[in-house]
Design a protein around this motif. Structure first.
Motif, PDB file in Angstrom:
ATOM      1  N   MET A  63       0.842  -1.194   0.000  1.00 46.92           N
ATOM      2  CA  MET A  63       0.000   0.000   0.000  1.00 46.92           C
ATOM      3  C   MET A  63       0.881   1.250   0.000  1.00 46.92           C
ATOM      4  SD  MET A  63      -3.134   0.825   2.604  1.00 46.92           S
ATOM      5  CE  MET A  63      -2.242   1.781   3.809  1.00 46.92           C
ATOM      6  N   VAL A 115       2.082   5.063   0.772  1.00 47.90           N
ATOM      7  CA  VAL A 115       2.044   5.828   2.030  1.00 47.90           C
ATOM      8  C   VAL A 115       1.044   6.975   1.884  1.00 47.90           C
ATOM      9  CG1 VAL A 115       3.443   7.353   3.476  1.00 47.90           C
ATOM     10  CG2 VAL A 115       4.376   5.167   2.686  1.00 47.90           C
ATOM     11  N   ALA A 137       2.384   3.274   7.453  1.00 45.10           N
ATOM     12  CA  ALA A 137       1.528   3.515   6.278  1.00 45.10           C
ATOM     13  C   ALA A 137       1.218   4.983   6.071  1.00 45.10           C
ATOM     14  CB  ALA A 137       0.224   2.728   6.427  1.00 45.10           C
ATOM     15  N   CYS A 138       1.787   5.858   6.910  1.00 46.09           N
ATOM     16  CA  CYS A 138       1.459   7.267   6.706  1.00 46.09           C
ATOM     17  C   CYS A 138       2.647   8.177   6.952  1.00 46.09           C
ATOM     18  CB  CYS A 138       0.276   7.646   7.584  1.00 46.09           C
ATOM     19  SG  CYS A 138       0.648   8.532   9.044  1.00 46.09           S
ATOM     20  N   ASP A 177      -6.085   1.857   6.950  1.00 51.72           N
ATOM     21  CA  ASP A 177      -6.508   0.632   6.246  1.00 51.72           C
ATOM     22  C   ASP A 177      -7.811   0.873   5.509  1.00 51.72           C
ATOM     23  OD1 ASP A 177      -4.417  -0.736   7.281  1.00 51.72           O
ATOM     24  OD2 ASP A 177      -5.583  -1.857   8.777  1.00 51.72           O
ATOM     25  N   GLY A 182      -7.326   2.729   2.433  1.00 49.44           N
ATOM     26  CA  GLY A 182      -6.698   1.882   1.415  1.00 49.44           C
ATOM     27  C   GLY A 182      -7.668   0.892   0.788  1.00 49.44           C
TER      28      GLY A 182
END
Ligand SMILES: NC(=O)c1ccc[n+]([C@@H]2O[C@H](COP(=O)([O-])OP(=O)(O)OC[C@H]3O[C@@H](n4cnc5c(N)ncnc54)[C@H](O)[C@@H]3O)[C@@H](O)[C@H]2O)c1
Length: 336
Positions: free
Chosen positions: A1, A3, A27-28, A297, A300
């Motif tokens: 995934m 960022v 993820a960020c 999540d 995403g």
């Protein structure tokens, strides 16, 4: 995934927790921080020297480089900031209480649906190990059919200048109650009083659910002691959650009442059951980190968060109903 780039607005009391937890998530990337108070930004710079900061929320809300915005400002600002974020195509993480009115919440939910954007309302407690365990026990039928939910959140202060104790503390209990009972509330009755300023500093809220399930919430800024205690009674078992306990936050009691004859009211045979007490293991992961990870999540995958705009709206409707009931000294306010 890929960022996700998140902008945060508001770095007062709670904002630093949001920023710290976002920094901890792979993820960020925290793309920008806004606070209209330059002193708040100086404080942030000491911890995050390279963080881009601004005093103008519209720098964040309109930036083409930002995918999602976390709004951590006072309740009365949530609607305008969230609306601008959604209009600019950003997903929104917004603090409790979602908005100052149900009408505003409905408008944001509709806008997010139309733009296919996610809203998550920060109902942090849903991501605590304790609430996850309680929900699991209820879902598995361990407590049996529910009788009641009874929660106390009392302490001395912290007085808020812009909201009552109802709007400050009760969103926690209302969101937990909404999540674990999982039924649509039917009516609200509330009483309370203002002793120190124009905002209620204590409130007793009763929420009626189908099937004779009743919830009671006691919030108070004028208590000499701090209490964070929830009792949940079911036909099979009863549960006590004391959030101030370091270990054994939850205790499940095999206690209750057995009715052995129902032939007539006069020969009703009641026996009391007093069995084992059990303390289930409770996950200690920081709730806000789990919640923010789940927000990313959901962005995403396109999934709808559990604590989405609708969940925020349900809480705001109950708060409005409680305000109305309180103004009428405990009238029954039905939730349509
Ligand atoms: N989830 C939780 O457990 C939890 C805990 C505490 C507070 N909160 C919520 O967080 C929100 C903020 O509460 P707080 O206690 O941090 O408040 P606070 O007053 O301490 O901080 C708010 C910050 O927002 C800034 N601000 C206000 N309007 C702004 C704007 N238009 N643009 C940029 N900056 C702006 C202020 O300068 C201030 O620094 C509230 O909705 C509150 O209910 C949630």
């Amino acid at each position: 995934m890929s960022v996700l780039r998140v902008g945060v607005i508001g770095y007062g009391y709670w904002g630093p927790n949001v920023v710290r937890n976002l920094y901890a998530l792979e993820a960020c990337e925290v793309a920008a921080l806004c606070d209209q108070n330059p002193a708040a930004l100086q404080r942030a710079h000491r911890t995050y020297p390279s963080l881009h900061t601004t005093t103008d929320a519209y720098d964040v809300l309109t930036s083409p480089d930002i995918d999602a915005v976390a709004i951590v400002t006072p309740v009365w600002t949530h609607y305008d900031l969230a609306r601008a974020a959604l209009e600019n195509g950003k997903h929104v993480f917004v603090e409790k209480s979602f908005t100052a009115t149900a009408h505003q919440a409905e408008d944001l939910v509709e806008l997010a649906d139309r733009r296919n954007l996610r809203i998550m309302v920060d109902h942090t407690f849903l991501y605590t190990g304790a609430v996850k365990k309680i929900r699991e026990l209820i879902d598995k039928g361990v407590l049996g059919p529910l009788y009641y939910f009874d929660s106390s959140r009392v302490n001395l202060g912290l007085f808020q200048h812009d909201v009552s104790v109802l709007w400050d503390l009760a969103p926690h209990d209302l969101s937990i109650m909404d999540h674990v009972i999982g039924e649509k509330a039917e009516a609200v009755v509330a009483t309370g009083a203002c002793h120190v300023n124009d905002h209620a500093d204590m409130a007793f809220i009763t929420v009626y659910f189908p099937g004779n399930v009743v919830a009671h919430i006691n919030v108070n800024w004028l208590s000499p002691v701090k209490v964070r205690m929830t009792l949940i009674g079911g036909r099979a078992k009863m549960l006590v959650w004391n959030d101030l306990e370091a270990d054994e936050k939850i205790k499940v009691y095999d206690r209750g009442v057995n009715v052995t004859s129902r032939q007539g009211v006069y020969d009703l045979l009641v026996s009391y059951r007093s069995g084992d007490v059990w303390a289930p293991k409770v996950d200690q992961t920081e709730a806000l980190k789990a919640e923010l990870g789940y927000f990313l999540d959901c962005i995403g995958t396109g999934a709808t968060p559990v604590n989405d705009g609708q969940a925020g709206l349900r809480v705001v409707r109950m708060l409005e109903a409680a305000d109305r009931s309180m103004a009428e000294r405990g009238s029954v306010v039905r939730l349509s």
